[in-house]
Design an enzyme around this catalytic site. Structure first.
Site, PDB file in Angstrom:
ATOM      1  N   ASP A  74       0.876  -1.292  -0.016  1.00  0.00           N
ATOM      2  CA  ASP A  74       0.180   0.175  -0.014  1.00  0.00           C
ATOM      3  C   ASP A  74       0.790   1.274  -0.189  1.00  0.00           C
ATOM      4  O   ASP A  74       0.422   2.235  -0.451  1.00  0.00           O
ATOM      5  CB  ASP A  74      -1.057  -0.032   1.235  1.00  0.00           C
ATOM      6  CG  ASP A  74       0.012  -0.133   2.599  1.00  0.00           C
ATOM      7  OD1 ASP A  74       0.989  -0.158   2.403  1.00  0.00           O
ATOM      8  OD2 ASP A  74      -1.103  -0.124   3.625  1.00  0.00           O
ATOM      9  N   ARG A 261      -4.974   4.191   6.492  1.00  0.00           N
ATOM     10  CA  ARG A 261      -5.370   3.831   5.009  1.00  0.00           C
ATOM     11  C   ARG A 261      -6.095   5.147   4.449  1.00  0.00           C
ATOM     12  O   ARG A 261      -6.663   5.725   5.098  1.00  0.00           O
ATOM     13  CB  ARG A 261      -5.713   2.552   4.792  1.00  0.00           C
ATOM     14  CG  ARG A 261      -4.958   1.424   5.116  1.00  0.00           C
ATOM     15  CD  ARG A 261      -3.909   1.158   4.205  1.00  0.00           C
ATOM     16  NE  ARG A 261      -4.329   0.908   2.893  1.00  0.00           N
ATOM     17  CZ  ARG A 261      -4.815  -0.432   2.501  1.00  0.00           C
ATOM     18  NH1 ARG A 261      -4.647  -1.527   3.108  1.00  0.00           N
ATOM     19  NH2 ARG A 261      -5.462  -0.765   1.175  1.00  0.00           N
ATOM     20  N   TYR A 270       1.075  -3.484  11.614  1.00  0.00           N
ATOM     21  CA  TYR A 270       2.067  -4.407  11.580  1.00  0.00           C
ATOM     22  C   TYR A 270       2.456  -4.821  12.888  1.00  0.00           C
ATOM     23  O   TYR A 270       2.929  -3.883  13.704  1.00  0.00           O
ATOM     24  CB  TYR A 270       3.042  -3.958  10.625  1.00  0.00           C
ATOM     25  CG  TYR A 270       3.147  -3.835   9.160  1.00  0.00           C
ATOM     26  CD1 TYR A 270       2.981  -5.088   8.333  1.00  0.00           C
ATOM     27  CD2 TYR A 270       2.829  -2.537   8.312  1.00  0.00           C
ATOM     28  CE1 TYR A 270       2.866  -4.845   7.194  1.00  0.00           C
ATOM     29  CE2 TYR A 270       2.597  -2.535   7.148  1.00  0.00           C
ATOM     30  CZ  TYR A 270       2.894  -3.882   6.531  1.00  0.00           C
ATOM     31  OH  TYR A 270       2.437  -3.701   5.064  1.00  0.00           O
ATOM     32  N   PRO A 353       7.846  -6.090   4.678  1.00  0.00           N
ATOM     33  CA  PRO A 353       6.927  -4.885   4.068  1.00  0.00           C
ATOM     34  C   PRO A 353       7.096  -3.665   5.001  1.00  0.00           C
ATOM     35  O   PRO A 353       6.434  -2.463   4.630  1.00  0.00           O
ATOM     36  CB  PRO A 353       5.717  -5.520   4.141  1.00  0.00           C
ATOM     37  CG  PRO A 353       5.568  -6.438   5.169  1.00  0.00           C
ATOM     38  CD  PRO A 353       6.799  -7.037   5.261  1.00  0.00           C
TER      39      PRO A 353
END
Length: 635
Positions: A74, A261, A270, A353
């Protein structure tokens, strides 16, 4: 965007005129110039770039049943936004995405260590680093935008889905033949065998890449024996920084990275889980989404997290792995054999990530390769240009692996305390994050000298346009219509080279270095523009020359400028008025990029937006020699 060059037409100007017959969709084509395996970010970046060329037959294949609907990546770095602008959809990404403006840091509360408290707040990217912000957007939406670019291109390129690659082989006897299709790929389509022959194959098919396996290559590296969970949630919480990117280090429960987001409500977490034993795989732990969320609540204490809906979740192991090379030519045969198979993205490098680099670096792999394939296939460059792909991108991936390993170890390390004096001080985490800002923004990539990246001999003429680094755009004023714009935004992802000619101090309407350069480019047999532009093509069809003047736009008459900077374009021979710019008084490009005002200079920029060389305006022979080092005159 310029349009109407070939006559007036209504409708969306981003939809190009179709230049080829529609490709039948019931079966894969038998022969193509480029076969792309994988519709991830790397594959779609490459396909979108090649779709612009009607004379290149491109086929992109994926084993999934259709386009991605829910992406895992993302983060979109500043440098990637600059690339998106060249493809024409940066504004759409800006409109839909979450902008990472600031990052906050949390540590154990010294008074009550089972609680967390905010320890710092920093600006996410430094001022002036890019005209674009660091943003967050679902990977699937990025895919949608690439697919739209492909559908609107002259080739109307569409992926073929539900095709599983079985293997790729190369006929070495034919590999050196320009007219041959030496690579053969076999696919299974719901039990039906299909075969495609290609001049080049590019594997963008992920960490378990079948293309890579067919090349006999493997990802080498190790795992950090650390499990992390990731979850996208719609939640109600009293944690005050839920809409900031946040790095949280607790006393004993581990760490969380919070990524807000797009849309104002969704947030990604995370979450550091447990250490794994030697050789242990995370699948053996049978971790559930409840386990992941319960760990998040422990770390966030005393704040609450009431999850209303889980959009997506997963667990993974941290690991860094890398291929020795990104093409099918062994090191001992470099320069003697042409590469025919390439790999990009996760097919050749994998990492955690949390640094937000995976999707970004994968797309930059493809952006590096796409224009090189196009140039060789179209006869504009010699095949040795393709050797630079693996040389350049394997080095960048290796740097990414090193950075990711260090960053992941910092986030997973215990917090420093009286009981653990060897732990990480949260202040060190924040300091490392700030020091790494240019790297995580994607702007630190620096290519070394090669046939397409020159030496540093004239760097002093433009100290702010570092040779080997991306062309760092600055606002200018377009001379013809006084439009303020970014100079770098004049370039699209169309495979063309750019020469930005920054004028000397002399009057450009009289005898000046810029006027002499224009005369050389327009008239000399040694001009790279004349030498490498095919007959009948627009003057700027291969090398796009643009000039930037020191004078204010109201002090220059466009009719007195060199005719070379007002070229004819398109079927109707219309005048192109968009080749000349003036410095913007509010942000003078000559000052901001350290350009020698007395002498001026040329900044030669590659099709992937990286500075290839800096030369004096009168270095006509050196300019010719640079392009002659890798380009081919039209047949």
């Amino acid at each position: 965007m310029q349009f109407h060059q070939n006559g007036f037409r209504t409708g969306d100007p981003s939809v190009k005129d179709a230049a080829v017959a529609p490709t039948p969709r019931d079966r894969l084509p038998e022969e193509v110039d480029v076969l792309i395996v994988g519709c991830g970010p790397a594959g779609l970046t490459l396909a979108a770039q090649l779709a612009a060329f009607p004379d290149i037959r491109t086929c992109i294949v994926d084993q999934k049943p259709g386009p991605l609907e829910l992406g895992q990546a993302d983060g979109v770095a500043c440098r990637t936004m600059e690339m998106f602008n060249a493809f024409g959809f940066a504004e759409q990404v800006l409109r839909e995405s979450y902008w990472v403006n600031e990052t906050t840091f949390w540590k154990p509360d010294p008074a009550e260590r089972q609680n967390i408290t905010r320890s710092g707040r920093v600006q996410d990217t430094e001022d002036g680093l890019s005209e674009f912000p660091h943003v967050i957007l679902n990977q699937a939406r990025v895919h949608d935008m690439y697919l739209e670019v492909m559908r609107n291109a002259p080739t109307r390129l569409e992926p073929f889905y539900e095709r599983k690659l079985l293997d790729v082989t190369v006929d070495r006897a034919a590999a050196g033949d320009d007219g041959a299709f030496p690579a053969m790929a076999r696919f299974d389509h719901n039990g039906v065998a299909e075969t495609v022959r290609a001049r080049y194959v590019v594997g963008c098919d992920g960490a378990r890449s079948a293309v890579r396996k067919s090349m006999g290559l493997e990802l080498k590296g190790d795992s950090a024996n650390q499990a992390w969970g990731v979850v996208d949630v719609l939640a109600v919480t009293d944690f005050p920084d839920i809409r900031f990117k946040s790095l949280i280090q607790s006393a004993d429960a581990g760490s969380i990275v919070i990524i807000p987001r797009e849309g104002g409500h969704l947030v990604r977490l995370y979450i550091e889980m447990d250490e794994l034993g030697a050789g242990e795989r995370v699948a053996g732990r049978k971790i559930t989404s409840d386990d992941v969320l319960n760990k998040a609540r422990q770390i966030l204490h005393p704040h609450t997290l009431d999850v209303k809906e889980i959009a997506w979740w997963s667990v993974y192991e941290i690991g860094q792995r890398l291929c020795d090379r990104f093409d099918d030519v062994p090191a001992e045969e470099k320069g003697r054999r042409r590469p025919r198979i390439f790999i990009a993205g996760d097919a050749c490098h994998t990492h955690s990530p949390k640094a937000g680099q995976g999707m970004n670096v994968s797309m930059q792999d493809a952006f590096n390769l796409g224009w090189k394939l196009a140039a060789v296939l179209r006869g504009q460059a010699r095949p040795e240009l393709l050797d630079t792909y693996s040389a350049e991108r394997q080095t960048i991936a290796s740097e990414l692996i090193d950075f990711d390993r260090e960053w992941a170890s910092i986030l997973s390390a215990p917090v420093k305390s009286d009981d653990n004096p060897d732990g990480i001080d949260p202040a060190e985490t924040q300091a490392y994050y700030v020091r790494s800002g240019r790297y995580t923004a994607g702007t630190a990539t620096h290519y070394g000298p090669s046939i397409i990246t020159g030496a540093q001999g004239h760097q002093h003429l433009a100290t702010g346009f570092t040779i080997g680094m991306r062309f760092h755009s600055v606002p200018v004023i377009r001379l013809a219509d006084a439009r303020p714009m970014h100079l770098g935004h004049a370039a699209a992802a169309d495979g063309r080279w750019r020469i930005y000619a920054f004028a000397d101090a002399a009057d450009p309407t009289g005898d000046s270095a810029i006027r002499r350069l224009c005369a050389f480019l327009a008239e000399s047999a040694d001009s790279p523009v004349r030498r490498f532009t095919p007959p009948g093509a627009d003057t700027d069809g291969v090398i796009d020359v643009r000039a930037v003047f020191q004078q204010r736009h109201r002090d220059l008459e466009i009719g007195r400028m060199p005719g070379f900077l007002l070229p004819a374009t398109g079927r109707l021979g219309l005048r192109d008025y968009e080749k000349m710019f003036c410095a913007d008084p509010a942000s003078d490009i000559f000052d901001l990029r350290g350009i020698d005002r007395a002498r001026g200079c040329m900044v030669v920029v590659r099709p992937d937006q990286y500075v290839a060389t800096v030369l004096p305006l009168d270095a006509h022979a050196a300019l010719s020699a640079f392009f002659a080092g890798f380009m081919s005159p039209p047949a």
